[in-house]
Design an enzyme around this catalytic site. Structure first.
Site, PDB file in Angstrom:
ATOM      1  N   CYS A 312       0.818  -1.210   0.000  1.00  0.00           N
ATOM      2  CA  CYS A 312       0.000   0.000   0.000  1.00  0.00           C
ATOM      3  C   CYS A 312       0.846   1.251   0.000  1.00  0.00           C
ATOM      4  O   CYS A 312       1.840   1.329   0.711  1.00  0.00           O
ATOM      5  CB  CYS A 312      -0.843   0.092   1.267  1.00  0.00           C
ATOM      6  SG  CYS A 312      -2.009  -1.213   1.418  1.00  0.00           S
ATOM      7  N   ARG A 414     -12.144   0.413  -6.478  1.00  0.00           N
ATOM      8  CA  ARG A 414     -11.833   0.176  -5.064  1.00  0.00           C
ATOM      9  C   ARG A 414     -11.260   1.464  -4.449  1.00  0.00           C
ATOM     10  O   ARG A 414     -11.384   1.708  -3.259  1.00  0.00           O
ATOM     11  CB  ARG A 414     -10.807  -0.956  -4.958  1.00  0.00           C
ATOM     12  CG  ARG A 414     -10.574  -1.440  -3.546  1.00  0.00           C
ATOM     13  CD  ARG A 414      -9.658  -2.667  -3.506  1.00  0.00           C
ATOM     14  NE  ARG A 414      -9.688  -3.273  -2.196  1.00  0.00           N
ATOM     15  CZ  ARG A 414      -8.919  -2.899  -1.178  1.00  0.00           C
ATOM     16  NH1 ARG A 414      -8.043  -1.930  -1.343  1.00  0.00           N
ATOM     17  NH2 ARG A 414      -9.019  -3.480  -0.005  1.00  0.00           N
TER      18      ARG A 414
HETATM   19  P1  XMP Z   1      -0.511  -7.252   3.419  1.00  0.00           P
HETATM   20  O1  XMP Z   1       0.272  -6.380   4.353  1.00  0.00           O
HETATM   21  O2  XMP Z   1      -0.978  -8.506   4.081  1.00  0.00           O
HETATM   22  O3  XMP Z   1      -1.818  -6.387   3.071  1.00  0.00           O
HETATM   23  O4  XMP Z   1       0.224  -7.513   2.150  1.00  0.00           O
HETATM   24  C1  XMP Z   1      -2.885  -6.867   2.270  1.00  0.00           C
HETATM   25  C2  XMP Z   1      -4.027  -5.850   2.255  1.00  0.00           C
HETATM   26  O5  XMP Z   1      -3.611  -4.621   1.656  1.00  0.00           O
HETATM   27  C3  XMP Z   1      -4.752  -3.942   1.093  1.00  0.00           C
HETATM   28  N1  XMP Z   1      -4.402  -3.544  -0.268  1.00  0.00           N
HETATM   29  C4  XMP Z   1      -4.037  -2.300  -0.644  1.00  0.00           C
HETATM   30  N2  XMP Z   1      -3.998  -1.148   0.034  1.00  0.00           N
HETATM   31  N3  XMP Z   1      -3.204  -0.038  -1.905  1.00  0.00           N
HETATM   32  C5  XMP Z   1      -3.603   0.006  -0.606  1.00  0.00           C
HETATM   33  O6  XMP Z   1      -3.584   1.084  -0.008  1.00  0.00           O
HETATM   34  C6  XMP Z   1      -3.220  -1.183  -2.653  1.00  0.00           C
HETATM   35  O7  XMP Z   1      -2.855  -1.172  -3.830  1.00  0.00           O
HETATM   36  C7  XMP Z   1      -3.669  -2.362  -1.996  1.00  0.00           C
HETATM   37  N4  XMP Z   1      -3.871  -3.619  -2.427  1.00  0.00           N
HETATM   38  C8  XMP Z   1      -4.305  -4.329  -1.344  1.00  0.00           C
HETATM   39  C9  XMP Z   1      -5.905  -4.904   1.150  1.00  0.00           C
HETATM   40  O8  XMP Z   1      -6.740  -4.495   2.200  1.00  0.00           O
HETATM   41  C10 XMP Z   1      -5.226  -6.242   1.419  1.00  0.00           C
HETATM   42  O9  XMP Z   1      -6.085  -7.155   2.064  1.00  0.00           O
END
Ligand code: XMP
Length: 500
Positions: A312, A414
């Site tokens: 993120c 999203r």
């Molecule tokens: P981890 O830390 O487990 O996080 O890799 C997975 C979660 O990150 C969110 N997610 C995003 N958040 N930009 C964001 O701000 C993104 O591009 C993105 N893609 C995923 C999502 O909630 C996921 O479960």
């Protein structure tokens, strides 16, 4: 609360996993005896409090099946067509059960090529053959295809015809097993008095239910699966297709669940009788007020996390977010009194973070980067300098938003940018790769094993006890440094620790 404190310039402190540790306590809990069962949403219980993220490099049908078998739950991503996502739900729901209630079938005039494709898609070894009134007329298995070169031949030419060994509807597991053994066959179609196909029992399913005792199953013994939708455009149509395919929970999955469109979608789903048997989860939020709004909209579960994810960039691009331990604590203040389970989504780096999330007030956690390296995640293995990796990318990354070869990308909405063209998209995520970790079973074993150790140290035999008894101590940067291995050059890689 956050809003009033900020107004008075008394800025609240936000803490995350690396800022805290759990205090050890008096214990007589044996790690292997700890009960890790918890709630995903009001009606969905899991033996293992882990969810796989709704991301196109983490959860498609194969991962969802593997997660449910391990006792967790997969959330199918939504960056694909409605038909494809509904088909993935179908794949999970048909994958394994004591009995398959709606087996995949074929007809006598289908080609062997079509049979082969169906078997491949559902990873099954054969299909009952039915007529147009669903009466069983034969069975075709991969043994019939093995030496076949002409895939345009018709099923009728190679299938084993009735009479076959069949069982009556409602046959007991023991009787079914006895029939399979007596006739040395692997599949037992179940038929009613009119000869219509009503189910299928396979040897494989028996061995699997012994192999996966913790599996997350619905009342009919089928694996459970959740799926993500948005709130924009054709999201309602998507929700209806998922419900039709038998989804157990719908996750209204957005980067800001405190938005009116998201709350309205949650409320609309909850109000529709078509969704009576489906739990509705909303997210993501990171404040008490955000969680309260979802609770008031009727959500059966609340997903928490704005910007903690490893991929993120929301917190840097928009400057918005709340460190994850504080975000979970705040959201739980709204959810706990209402009896609505909390999912701590994103930011977990090690197994120890699972117990920290639960002590903060989460009931389950959602994992992206920790699972993206599994064999069951979508995407191929990449070899770099002799090491194996798998692709992992944010759903707000340019790559996910640009859809590449698919009809259209659903990941822009999203981030509430469904209305802008690809070249005007403002990404909130990055793309990269994570080390290959092997099958989910091994990865999940270490993650759950870590949680069991946490429960032992804290003296908690169950997740509610962990939530009650667990106490945090705040640490400093020096404390964090002390926590990780130090003053040693690691020569052997541990299965549950890697230095970053
Ligand atoms: P981890 O830390 O487990 O996080 O890799 C997975 C979660 O990150 C969110 N997610 C995003 N958040 N930009 C964001 O701000 C993104 O591009 C993105 N893609 C995923 C999502 O909630 C996921 O479960």
């Amino acid at each position: 609360d956050f809003t009033s404190a900020a107004r008075e310039h008394e800025l609240p402190l936000g803490l995350t996993y690396d800022d805290v540790l759990l205090l050890p306590g008096e214990t007589d809990v044996n790690p292997s005896a700890a009960d890790t069962g918890s709630w995903v949403s009001r009606r969905i219980r899991v033996a293992v409090p882990l969810l796989s993220a709704a991301m196109d490099t983490v959860t498609e049908g194969r991962m969802a099946i593997a997660m449910a078998r391990q006792g967790g739950l997969g959330v199918l991503h939504r960056n694909l067509s409605i038909e494809d996502q509904a088909q993935q739900v179908d794949l999970v729901k048909r994958s394994e059960a004591g009995m398959v209630s709606h087996p995949v079938t074929t007809t006598a005039d289908a080609t062997l090529g079509e049979v082969d494709a169906l078997c491949g898609r559902y990873r099954i070894s054969g299909l009952p053959v039915v007529d147009d009134e669903n009466r069983l007329i034969g069975i075709v298995t991969n043994r019939d295809l093995r030496f076949e070169t002409d895939m345009d031949r018709r099923v009728a030419e190679v299938m084993t015809r009735m009479p076959l060994v069949t069982g009556p509807v409602g046959i007991s597991a023991d009787d079914a097993m006895a029939l399979l053994a007596q006739h040395k066959v692997e599949k037992l179609p179940l038929v009613d008095d009119a000869g219509r196909l009503r189910g299928l029992i396979t040897v494989k399913d028996f061995t699997k239910s012994e192999k996966y005792p913790l599996a997350t199953k619905d009342d009919a013994g089928r694996l459970r699966v959740a799926a993500a939708i948005g709130f924009f455009d054709d999201a309602w149509k998507r929700a209806m297709a998922l419900v039709e395919a038998g989804v157990d929970a719908i996750v209204v999955d957005t980067a800001n669940g405190h938005a009116r469109g998201v709350l309205e979608m949650v409320a609309r789903l909850k109000a529709d009788p078509v969704c009576a048997h489906v739990d509705v989860i909303g997210g993501n939020v990171a404040t008490r007020a955000g969680a309260q709004s979802l609770v008031e909209a009727g959500a059966d579960g609340v997903k928490v996390g704005v910007g903690p994810g490893s991929i993120c960039t929301t917190r840097v691009v928009a400057g918005v977010g709340v460190p994850q331990v504080s975000a979970i604590m705040e959201a739980a203040r709204a959810c706990k009194p209402a009896g609505v389970p909390v999912i701590g989504d994103g930011g977990l780096q090690y197994s120890g973070d699972i117990a920290k999330a639960l002590v903060a007030g989460a009931d389950t956690v959602m994992l992206g980067s920790l699972l993206a390296g599994c064999e069951e995640s979508p995407g191929d293995l990449v070899f770099i300098n002799g090491k194996q990796f798998k692709q992992y990318r944010g759903m707000g990354s340019l790559g996910a938003a640009q859809s590449r070869g698919k009809a259209r990308s659903y990941s822009k909405d999203r981030y509430f940018q469904g209305d802008v063209s690809d070249d005007k998209f403002v990404p909130e995520g990055v793309e990269g790769q994570v080390p290959y970790r092997g099958p989910l079973s091994a990865v999940a074993y270490q993650l759950v094993g870590g949680l069991r150790q946490s429960m032992f140290y804290v003296g908690a035999a169950t997740v509610p006890q962990l939530q009650d008894k667990g106490q945090f101590v705040r640490i400093t940067a020096a404390g964090l440094k002390e926590s990780h291995p130090h003053d040693i050059q690691m020569t052997v890689e541990a299965p549950n620790y890697s230095s970053k």
